[in-house]
Design an enzyme around this catalytic site. Sequence first.
Site, PDB file in Angstrom:
ATOM      1  N   ASP A 121      39.866  34.679  41.758  1.00  9.08           N
ATOM      2  CA  ASP A 121      41.291  34.904  41.995  1.00  9.08           C
ATOM      3  C   ASP A 121      42.172  34.155  40.998  1.00  9.08           C
ATOM      4  O   ASP A 121      42.040  32.949  40.794  1.00  9.08           O
ATOM      5  CB  ASP A 121      41.618  34.459  43.419  1.00  9.08           C
ATOM      6  N   SER A 126      46.255  38.691  42.198  1.00  5.17           N
ATOM      7  CA  SER A 126      45.646  38.914  43.503  1.00  5.17           C
ATOM      8  C   SER A 126      46.232  40.151  44.172  1.00  5.17           C
ATOM      9  O   SER A 126      46.195  41.236  43.612  1.00  5.17           O
ATOM     10  CB  SER A 126      45.802  37.653  44.360  1.00  5.17           C
TER      11      SER A 126
END
Length: 735
Positions: free
Chosen positions: A202, A58
């Site tokens: 993610d 991320s």
Amino acid sequence: MVKYPITVIFLFIASLAAAQPKIGLTLSGGGAKGLAHIGILEAIDSAGLKVDYLTGTSMGSIIGALYAAGYSGKEIEKIARTLDWGVLFSGKPSISNVNIDEKNEFGNYAIEIPFENGKFKIASGIIEGQEIWLKFQELLLPVYDVKDFSKFPIPFKCIATDVGTGKAVLLDQGELVTAIRSSMAIPSVFTAIDYNGTKLVDGGVVRNFPVRDAKAMGADILIGVNLSQGLRPATELHSAIDILYQIGFYKDADDFERERKLCDILIEPDLKDFTAASFNSADSIIERGKDTGNKFYPMFKRLADSLRQVYPKYKVNTKRLPTIKKITVDDMKVEGLHHTTKTSFINRLHLEKGKAYDGIEVANAIRRVYGSQNYRRIAYEWQPTEPGKANLKFNVIEQPLTYFKVGIHYHTFSNVALIAAVTSKNLLFDRSKTTVKANISENFRFLIEHNQTFGESENNNLILSMYHERFRFPIYADFEQTHLYRSRYADFDARLQHTFGFSQALGIGASLEYFKIKPKMRADVAAEASNSYLTNYIYYQLNTLNKRNFSTRGWNVKAQLGWVYAQEPRSIAFETDSLTQSDTTNLHGYAQFRFKAENFKPLSPRLTLLTQFNTAINFSPREAYLNFFNIGGINDFIRNQVPFTGLNEYQLTAHSVGVLMTGLQYQISKSLYATARINGAVYDFLEDDNRKTRYLSGYGLSIGYDSGIGPISLSVMYSDQSQKVLGYVNIGFTF
């Protein structure tokens, strides 16, 4: 936390004298908190410690990719402090990058729902992240030809999650920007990324702290920077992104503790004051990370010094970023087109084969295309052909052709309204946009517009429209309302327009207009009056505003010069200061001029100077039957309105008026603004009845909030001439 005393690490190093131990660095996800990674990188650089392998998830993948590609910690800090994070993580482009013929409708609704293949379509996330693609392709241009992440100055891997299987996907090949965009696709916030037949989101969903992957790459000593404290109590979840992080990372909770235990040096900055959405506090988070880095600097320094003592050839390359500035375009390819053509796409780019461009130039070219609002996302990659040369490959996702849009509006003058619209592209012809729009309230409005684009560069427009409204029409005498009428207005308009870039348009047009007033309730003085007329006109528009609401910089200019003729008036039988009975038997043509220029100039990061000049003139007032200008109101949203702070709409009418306004706008917080205005005006300065030119002065104070349903503004205002304090409310987007 240090897993082993530093002396134990030194002994471990010495025991491996034959093979220099490798340092692995892992950067966790954490949204805005990921900016704290920068301070750790700066401490590592200052200590002269070499990182051999890097993994991230991320936000950790974003910072890690820049560092692995060759940027230093200091350089990344400079980038982070200058980025507009609000634009970068917004779901829409900046209005300054939207074509001028689209600006009026851009961001003008609370809800916009695409309609495709006979049904409403909901995207996999709110934010497409167009500016993320452009900015990071710009920053990573020096490594455009590296498609194997192990070939970066620091071998790099990042983690994403396969939506179909729920398993971690290790990204170490292909397009770097696609990899980091996949790794940061927070479920329901960012759209999922297509990758080898699946969709990625993610990586924090399954592995927010990928220490094991650094170890698998060959790292002997593992340094981990963790920004997550595992699952947080409900009292610490303050934003929608915080809640989505919590839900999305349930699966990672057990795995997280195992990853922490793998670290030889575990760094956990104190970021309890911040959330994953705290990008407005970017500078503070960076400083907090630097404080943490300073605490660990002595440890990094001792480790680096020990490595130099044991391994004489130990060396850190401080200039890792390649020096490539521009790349020559050999060819251009476009994938993903269905409703638009490659020719149209390439023509809007204004890029030429055989010429060299840098990342900024390519990004601006894409913004030109993106500003057409035909595309939801335009990503690109360089496909190397030979040193310094490459093909430009564009991967696009087109916007659905049809959208249903809804907004609400409340205004002191017009009351509550539901605004509904349908827009459809290529409905009648290719390269066209058709809009049907209604303002549903007691003051009804309706618009049908067809905008046809033509020309090689698609910078010409033929715009046909039909507009109708029924509005309340108060009549004032000496600033006091004496009667309440209703007005009916219709306008059939056709114009040819040429646009210049995003911000300018020049055109000619012709319109047939009809205007009628009649009393809402009949009285002794009641009468009806109407007029229809033709207008030929030329116009110019300039719009460089940086925001639709509460702008802080830019110009908004509108100028129109027209000739009004072929009038067909009907008689009127009442007399007030605003409207007088006229001889309507023989009205001639007359010239009409309108000009509005407003400027927003930042005086400081929070303070903006507002300046506005507005004039409207009928050059033969006696010929201008029922085509006067109404003076009053802060917002310009009704026919022939010239805003004047201090008066209500229609509180004064005139055939000539000039208004100069200045003010200050102060940004109290992210979305809260306070504005003070002062304005003066002259009016009826072309009347030939020996009356003196009349003057106005007025003042206003407003508090405004930029909300999801549109701007909310509460104002108080006063005029020296009316000598009354008035309240003024505007909520939501105007028609």
